[in-house]
Scaffold this active site. Structure first.
Site, PDB file in Angstrom:
ATOM      1  N   ASP A 127      -7.569   9.420   3.800  1.00  0.00           N
ATOM      2  CA  ASP A 127      -7.357   8.023   3.086  1.00  0.00           C
ATOM      3  C   ASP A 127      -7.670   7.150   4.082  1.00  0.00           C
ATOM      4  O   ASP A 127      -7.111   5.988   4.169  1.00  0.00           O
ATOM      5  CB  ASP A 127      -6.139   7.807   2.670  1.00  0.00           C
ATOM      6  N   GLY A 144       6.739   1.866  -0.656  1.00  0.00           N
ATOM      7  CA  GLY A 144       8.109   1.219  -0.173  1.00  0.00           C
ATOM      8  C   GLY A 144       7.750  -0.091   0.123  1.00  0.00           C
ATOM      9  O   GLY A 144       6.725  -0.454  -0.231  1.00  0.00           O
TER      10      GLY A 144
END
Length: 994
Positions: free
Chosen positions: A808, A672
């Protein structure tokens, strides 16, 4: 008799033969020089600068790393750890026909196995370990003279070269750490190696049962098959290997009992059967072996006692049998007759006393006996065991006074006495604990006062003395423990006031002073430690509650203090703390200090905010009415949003929605758009706007309409429930309170988009700071970043009810605030690991199977398994730590084909050339020693075997120990120039390296 002279023609023939032979020899020497020159050309760099091959007649036999015979023929080349980068030139055997030894370990050999080597029929020794050689291994059968073959720690793929069975001169074979091979089983043709002494096939993707015919390879002295997928029982036939000294079968899936016949291996010195599924007892005959130095069988299902005969050993150095089901006592004479170095028997069912002679020979460094049923006192002799590095006896039934010297062990980094029945005070002797990072003594019966001398243990990172009977005041000197990130003193009898000096503990993550008898006011300066965990509940505190605690919604952290009050209320639904009494002139005493105008201004501000909010609601309602009448509306207000907040908010959704315009966009991510928004209060926030895909949006709208029809209500918040990534991030971040985890204020969820509102990080992310062009972070700042990230990850892994794997970790997901304090961000692919029932499972390596992460940071086990564990985060953090120390990116062309920063740095460290890997932009730095220590920590974090990586709790301690000296400036140096740590956090790093 007169001899007849030879014919003149024969003499001419002899002369011509000698001349031609000499010419051939000279040509051969010229060929060798030419090849060495070509080799120097193929491996540019400082390593080969030692070879001066300038014509006309270079004396290459005198070169470093070159060996020759009397005729000037090259017989050996040894360029180990020369940091060469390139490919071996072709034709090595044609140019160097007498070559018998080629050693090229710890370099960067580009490409696959050098094909020209197969023509080296005289080659006896070939070592290309730790050199990044990739691809398939060819048929090695032509190398008939080979005695030593070491191709360990490379990147080979394809079929395992079973052709080594044809090399009948082999004595040493080492293929350790090549997990890329196809699944294979060793062929019985290996028994055709009559001279084989060392056979190391660990981590080579071997599968199936251990073949009984290994027992026929009677020349073996070292057999290592660890880190594979071996199943079934350990064959008793191995007992026929009469000369065996090392037997390593750890990290497999072996089951059944340990064969008692192994006690016949009279020369056995080191046996490691750890991390399997073995049952039954530890054979007594094995423990009675005269030369046994290392006995490791941890993490199995072994039962019965530790054979008492082990206490009679004169050679035993390491006993590691933790995490089994062993019963009975620890052998009383353990360490009495040997230079014992390690005792690791944690997580068993052992009873009886601690072994009194464990440190009799002054070599003991590790006592790890936590989580057993041990009784009796701590032997007084332990107080004089100065070599100890870790002393952990928690979760037992020990009793009696703790010998004072235990608190002052000069080299110990962890002293853990928690969950026993121990008594006595924390003595002033703690001042001698120069290397102590963690002091755990919670849930005992300790008394006395906390000594001011504790501040002399300046390396302390964690103190947990909770749930004892410690009385007296909290010493002001505790505020000098600059590295402290946990101070847990709850459940004692502490009195007096809370020291203002605690506000100086800028690294503090946990401050728990609850359930004591503390009095006086809560120092407002302590609120600078927010958003970390602060708990002052259930004391005798009085006066006004500092406003930041109210703003953060932390009134529960001051509950149970009848004397506390609030100066004024902004929300009538706040918990029923009384209003502070009025002072002269009708004002509230306390925070306002009698200043009428401050109170008036505050009230005016509250009224203004309320008025603006009400006005905005009217505007929005008007817009919605206009929408129903067909009037156009702005995109930001075209949908209704549900709000889920996690902190007290100083803004409403309309202020956020109206600021989602192009000029406020600061970035676009994979999920986004990110906006930087300045609120009317002057505060900055970051908003991540995640669009719901059109198909999902239609489904959500239809679902919402159906629910309205069926239930008569609108479910405007359903949008984010359909987005697993967003739901994960919201659920994860919403529950976290840690200064090194980015703060999520709230979530706006709607049918067309979802908004996450975070605290704004003005200094961007660590990737930009390290690899951009506008900033150079010094080492103290980088170390602070590393330590902060490590603390945040340790909190996720160890301090929550269910551990969280981020999955991550990378430098672009580490944000930096105005003071360059790090915040771990982007939990979109994080995974909360559910408990598996038993408490022991909490300390095991829980996992998830969804593949995620970023290339360059991914742990190598992702190549053959999709299992994500906390050790994957540790690996990724190690890569980030390498970035911090080297200034390099995880993947760079200089590292070579299929090579990354991990292999590059590991090679430097293995070669003792760490300084060459450090960030050259910090060449002026006086902290090179600390940077090298950080690199070494990073190498441990990126170990290819997950179980050998340290836990993040350990990493925090190692980084704290490796940090710049507290209070020292760079000039000073030039002028002078862990809480709920699991047992595994200790035991894995202590396992004997293989």
């Amino acid at each position: 008799m007169v001899s007849t002279p030879p014919p003149r023609s024969f003499l001419c023939f002899i002369i011509l033969f000698i001349i031609s032979f000499a010419a051939a020899g000279a040509a051969a020497l010229d060929t060798q020089a030419a090849y060495l020159a070509k080799m120097k050309e193929q491996f540019p760099g400082p390593g080969m600068s030692r070879w001066d091959l300038t014509p006309p007649a270079p004396d290459y036999c005198s070169f470093k790393g070159v060996a020759c015979d009397r005729g000037g023929n090259v017989t050996g080349i040894d360029v180990t750890s020369w940091r060469l980068v390139g490919r071996l030139p072709p034709g090595v055997c044609a140019a160097l026909p007498a070559l018998r030894e080629l050693r090229m370990a710890y370099n960067d050999l580009r490409g696959g196995f050098p094909p020209g080597l197969l023509n080296c029929t005289s080659l006896e020794v070939l070592n290309v370990s730790y050199s990044g050689v990739s691809g398939a291994v060819p048929d090695l059968s032509p190398l008939r003279a080979l005695r030593v073959l070491d191709m360990s720690d490379n990147l080979f793929t394809g079929a395992f070269p079973t052709s080594i069975a044809n090399l009948t001169a082999l004595e040493v074979v080492n293929f350790n750490e090549n997990p890329g091979f196809d699944i294979w089983r060793p062929p019985e043709s290996f028994t055709a190696l009559p001279r084989i002494r060392v056979l190391i096939l660990s981590t080579t993707s071997m599968r199936g049962a251990i073949p009984p015919w290994f027992g026929n390879m009677t020349s073996l002295t070292d057999l290592e098959l660890s880190g594979n997928f071996l199943t079934g029982r350990i064959p008793a036939s191995l007992a026929r290997l009469a000369g065996l000294e090392f037997l390593e079968l750890y990290y497999n899936e072996l089951e059944g009992e340990v064969p008692a016949e192994l006690g016949n291996l009279t020369r056995l010195a080191d046996i490691d059967l750890s991390e399997n599924r073995l049952t039954g007892g530890i054979p007594e005959a094995l423990c009675a072996l005269p030369g046994l130095r290392v006995l490791q069988m941890y993490t199995n299902r072994l039962t019965g006692p530790i054979p008492p005969v082990l206490g009679n050993s004169t050679q035993l150095r390491i006993l590691s049998v933790y995490r089994n089901l062993l019963t009975g006592g620890i052998p009383a004479n353990l360490g009495r007759y040997s230079d014992l170095n390690v005792i690791e028997v944690s997580e068993n069912l052992l009873t009886g006393p601690l072994p009194p002679y464990a440190c009799a020979n002054g070599q003991l460094q590790y006592i790890l006996v936590l989580s057993n049923l041990l009784t009796g006192p701590i032997p007084p002799a332990y107080a004089a065991c100065t070599p100890l590095l870790r002393f952990r006896v928690s979760n037992n039934h020990l009793e009696g006074d703790v010998p004072p010297g235990v608190f002052g062990l000069p080299h110990a980094s962890i002293v853990d006495l928690s969950y026993n029945h121990l008594t006595g005070p924390v003595p002033a002797a703690v001042a001698g604990a120069a290397n102590l990072t963690s002091l755990f003594a919670s849930n005992n019966r300790m008394s006395g006062e906390l000594p001011p001398e504790i501040a002399a243990a300046s390396g302390l990172v964690k103190i947990d003395l909770s749930n004892n009977a410690i009385a007296g005041p909290i010493p002001e000197s505790v505020g000098r423990l600059a590295r402290l990130n946990q101070l847990s003193l709850q459940g004692n009898r502490l009195n007096g006031s809370i020291p203002e000096a605690l506000a100086g503990l800028r690294s503090l993550n946990v401050l728990n002073l609850s359930c004591n008898a503390l009095s006086g006011a809560i120092p407002e300066s302590l609120c600078t430690l927010l958003p970390n965990s602060l708990d002052f509940s259930n004391n005798n505190l009085s006066g006004p509650v500092p406003p930041p605690l109210i703003k953060e919604g932390l009134l529960e952290s001051v509950a149970g203090n009848p004397g506390l009050c609030v100066a004024f209320r902004l929300n009538l639904t706040d918990p029923a703390l009384p209003l502070c009494p009025r002072g002269p002139g009708g004002l509230r005493r306390g925070l306002l200090g009698g200043n009428v105008w401050v109170l008036v201004a505050a009230c005016a501000l509250v009224c203004a905010v309320a008025t603006v909010a009400l006005a905005r609601r009217w505007v929005l309602r008007a817009r919605q009415d206009a929408e129903h009448d067909g009037a156009p509306t702005s995109p930001a207000s075209s949908w209704s949003y549900d709000v889920t907040s996690f902190h007290k908010l100083s803004f409403d959704q309309h202020e956020i929605l109206e600021a989602l315009i192009d000029k406020n966009i600061v970035g676009h991510g994979g999920s986004g758009t990110v906006y930087k928004i300045e609120l009317s209060s002057g505060e900055l926030v970051a908003v991540k706007k995640l669009w719901v895909p059109a198909r999902q949006r239609r489904r959500l709208i239809n679902s919402s309409k159906q629910q309205q029809h069926q239930q008569g209500m609108h479910d405007g918040g359903g949008g984010w429930l359909g987005d697993r990534e967003l739901r994960t991030e919201v659920e994860t971040l919403g529950s976290i309170r840690h200064k090194n985890i980015v703060k999520l204020y709230c979530c706006y969820s709607g049918a067309d988009s979802n908004l996450l509102v975070y605290e704004y990080m003005p200094n961007g992310n660590l990737w930009e700071a390290l690899h951009g062009c506008f900033l150079l972070l010094d080492w103290p700042t980088r170390h602070r970043v590393a330590l902060g990230v490590a603390q945040g990850l340790a909190y996720l892994h160890h301090d929550l009810m269910f551990p969280i794997v981020h999955r991550d970790i990378k430098s672009s997901n580490i944000l930096l605030d105005a003071d360059f304090e790090p915040k771990v961000a982007d939990f979109g692919i994080a995974k909360v690991l559910q408990a598996r029932g038993a408490a022991a499972d909490r300390s095991s390596d829980a996992s998830t199977t969804t593949i995620a992460g970023t290339y360059g940071y991914l742990a190598p086990e992702y190549a053959y398994s999709s299992k994500a564990t906390t050790k994957c985060d540790v690996y990724s953090f190690g890569v980030v730590l390498m970035e911090l120390a080297t200034g390099r990116k995880p993947i760079e062309p200089e590292f070579g084909d299929t090579r990354d920063i991990v292999h590059w740095v590991s090679g430097k460290v293995a070669a003792g050339a760490e300084a060459e890997a450090l960030d050259k932009r910090l060449a002026w730095s006086p902290y090179k020693e600390e940077m090298v220590q950080a690199l070494r920590v990073a190498v441990r974090c990126t170990c290819s075997i997950p179980s050998l990586r340290p836990a993040m709790a350990d990493v925090v301690q190692m980084l704290a120990e490796a940090g710049p000296p507290a209070g020292r400036t760079p000039k000073d140096k030039l002028d002078g120039s862990i809480s709920k740590d699991s047992a595994a956090a200790d035991q894995q790093p202590n396992a004997t390296p293989k």
